[in-house]
Design a protein around this motif. Structure first.
Motif, PDB file in Angstrom:
ATOM      1  N   UNK A  78       0.802  -1.068  -0.062  1.00 21.66           N
ATOM      2  CA  UNK A  78      -0.251   0.022   0.145  1.00 21.66           C
ATOM      3  C   UNK A  78       0.913   1.318   0.068  1.00 21.66           C
ATOM      4  N   UNK A  79       1.647   1.229   0.807  1.00 21.15           N
ATOM      5  CA  UNK A  79       2.820   2.345   1.071  1.00 21.15           C
ATOM      6  C   UNK A  79       3.572   2.741  -0.356  1.00 21.15           C
ATOM      7  N   UNK A  80       3.728   1.713  -1.160  1.00 24.45           N
ATOM      8  CA  UNK A  80       4.600   1.655  -2.373  1.00 24.45           C
ATOM      9  C   UNK A  80       3.496   2.238  -3.528  1.00 24.45           C
ATOM     10  N   UNK A  81       2.463   1.913  -3.516  1.00 28.32           N
ATOM     11  CA  UNK A  81       1.452   2.446  -4.462  1.00 28.32           C
ATOM     12  C   UNK A  81       1.008   3.956  -3.935  1.00 28.32           C
ATOM     13  N   UNK A  82       1.243   4.629  -2.884  1.00 28.12           N
ATOM     14  CA  UNK A  82       0.901   5.823  -2.519  1.00 28.12           C
ATOM     15  C   UNK A  82       1.422   6.793  -3.328  1.00 28.12           C
ATOM     16  N   UNK A  83       0.593   7.757  -3.525  1.00 31.42           N
ATOM     17  CA  UNK A  83       1.290   8.922  -4.485  1.00 31.42           C
ATOM     18  C   UNK A  83       2.322   9.761  -4.022  1.00 31.42           C
ATOM     19  N   UNK A  84       3.351  10.219  -4.853  1.00 30.75           N
ATOM     20  CA  UNK A  84       4.399  10.842  -4.126  1.00 30.75           C
ATOM     21  C   UNK A  84       4.660  12.259  -4.641  1.00 30.75           C
ATOM     22  N   UNK A  85       3.477  12.662  -5.418  1.00 29.61           N
ATOM     23  CA  UNK A  85       3.258  13.905  -5.847  1.00 29.61           C
ATOM     24  C   UNK A  85       2.955  15.095  -4.797  1.00 29.61           C
ATOM     25  N   UNK A  86       2.872  16.216  -5.018  1.00 31.28           N
ATOM     26  CA  UNK A  86       2.465  17.167  -3.997  1.00 31.28           C
ATOM     27  C   UNK A  86       0.944  17.139  -3.718  1.00 31.28           C
ATOM     28  N   UNK A  87       0.526  17.635  -2.620  1.00 29.61           N
ATOM     29  CA  UNK A  87      -0.836  17.721  -2.245  1.00 29.61           C
ATOM     30  C   UNK A  87      -1.998  18.211  -3.218  1.00 29.61           C
ATOM     31  N   UNK A  88      -1.560  19.057  -3.968  1.00 30.72           N
ATOM     32  CA  UNK A  88      -2.211  19.713  -4.982  1.00 30.72           C
ATOM     33  C   UNK A  88      -2.747  18.584  -6.073  1.00 30.72           C
ATOM     34  N   UNK A  89      -1.440  17.700  -6.466  1.00 28.11           N
ATOM     35  CA  UNK A  89      -1.692  16.829  -7.481  1.00 28.11           C
ATOM     36  C   UNK A  89      -2.634  15.705  -7.099  1.00 28.11           C
ATOM     37  N   UNK A  90      -2.547  15.490  -5.591  1.00 25.68           N
ATOM     38  CA  UNK A  90      -3.582  14.423  -5.142  1.00 25.68           C
ATOM     39  C   UNK A  90      -4.759  14.860  -5.084  1.00 25.68           C
ATOM     40  N   UNK A  91      -5.294  16.208  -4.721  1.00 26.21           N
ATOM     41  CA  UNK A  91      -6.267  16.901  -4.870  1.00 26.21           C
ATOM     42  C   UNK A  91      -6.739  16.888  -6.175  1.00 26.21           C
ATOM     43  N   UNK A  92      -5.966  17.135  -7.220  1.00 26.38           N
ATOM     44  CA  UNK A  92      -6.717  17.380  -8.598  1.00 26.38           C
ATOM     45  C   UNK A  92      -6.822  15.935  -8.997  1.00 26.38           C
ATOM     46  N   UNK A  93      -6.103  14.733  -8.587  1.00 23.10           N
ATOM     47  CA  UNK A  93      -6.471  13.424  -8.982  1.00 23.10           C
ATOM     48  C   UNK A  93      -7.972  13.096  -8.513  1.00 23.10           C
ATOM     49  N   UNK A  94      -8.211  13.520  -7.186  1.00 18.46           N
ATOM     50  CA  UNK A  94      -9.258  12.932  -6.430  1.00 18.46           C
ATOM     51  C   UNK A  94     -10.524  13.742  -7.023  1.00 18.46           C
ATOM     52  N   UNK A  95     -10.262  15.147  -7.341  1.00 17.74           N
ATOM     53  CA  UNK A  95     -11.485  15.854  -8.037  1.00 17.74           C
ATOM     54  C   UNK A  95     -11.684  15.351  -9.305  1.00 17.74           C
ATOM     55  N   UNK A  96     -10.701  14.972  -9.972  1.00 16.36           N
ATOM     56  CA  UNK A  96     -11.221  14.530 -11.450  1.00 16.36           C
ATOM     57  C   UNK A  96     -11.817  13.301 -11.303  1.00 16.36           C
ATOM     58  N   UNK A  97     -11.426  12.285 -10.427  1.00 16.39           N
ATOM     59  CA  UNK A  97     -12.321  10.984 -10.176  1.00 16.39           C
ATOM     60  C   UNK A  97     -13.703  11.251  -9.706  1.00 16.39           C
ATOM     61  N   UNK A  98     -13.535  12.139  -8.591  1.00 11.70           N
ATOM     62  CA  UNK A  98     -15.120  12.340  -8.251  1.00 11.70           C
ATOM     63  C   UNK A  98     -15.996  12.882  -9.238  1.00 11.70           C
TER      64      UNK A  98
END
Length: 192
Positions: A78-98
């Motif tokens: 699970x830790x290996x699959x966690x994104x390593x980008x910035x918090x903004x990139x994580x928010x963008x990915x979540x927003x896009x998926x939602x």
């Protein structure tokens, strides 16, 4: 004649002596021997019981070690699959998926709010958490399909809070997700 009589008496005396010795052995030595045999059998049964308990404990410990190993492997995966980008990139990915899933399932997202990245609760690790709160309105069956697909999306989050209510617009789903990422993003890896 006295000689055969003497021999008979001697035999009788030896027989009586043998009988007394035999009875002495029967009364004194045989009970002791049977008691020793009983003690040996009891000790053997106790040793077998102890061995069986130790084998059972060893099996339980082995199962526990296997569960711990599988859990550690799962966490490392699970830790290996966690994104390593910035918090903004994580928010963008979540927003896009939602938004994509909401559109796909005929739901309307009313609000999507992002919290600030936090390391609260992850002290001693490089995990960072971001809370995402959103409200979706639509038909109940669509909400169910939406949440099932969101859970299967592979995004690194956990549902922290959720509430489904009836509203004049339809079923209203209020969800708070906690998304995770590795805080040691690319900009920190270059420094190392």
């Amino acid at each position: 004649m006295s000689s055969p009589l003497r021999a008979s008496r001697l035999r009788l005396a030896l027989g009586a002596l043998g009988l007394i010795l035999g009875l002495g052995v029967a009364f004194f030595l045989l009970p002791d021997a049977s008691q020793q045999l009983a003690q040996k059998l009891k000790a053997k049964q106790e040793a077998e019981r102890n061995r069986n308990q130790q084998v059972q404990q060893l099996q339980e410990l082995q199962q526990l070690a296997d569960r711990i190993r599988r859990g550690r492997d799962t966490l490392e995966n699970l830790e290996a699959r966690l994104p390593r980008g910035s918090a903004g990139e994580l928010q963008w990915s979540l927003s896009k998926t939602l938004h994509e899933l909401a559109k796909k399932h005929g739901l309307r997202l009313l609000t999507v709010k992002y919290g600030l990245p936090s390391r609260e609760g992850t002290r001693g690790s490089d995990l960072e958490a971001v809370d995402v709160e959103f409200v979706a309105v639509g038909v109940y069956a669509s909400h169910k399909a939406f949440m099932l697909e969101l859970e299967g999306s592979g995004l690194p989050f956990a549902v922290r809070d959720g509430r489904l209510e009836e509203s004049p617009e339809g079923a209203r789903l209020d969800i708070v997700l906690r998304a995770f990422r590795k805080a040691g993003g690319p900009e920190r890896e270059e420094e190392a």
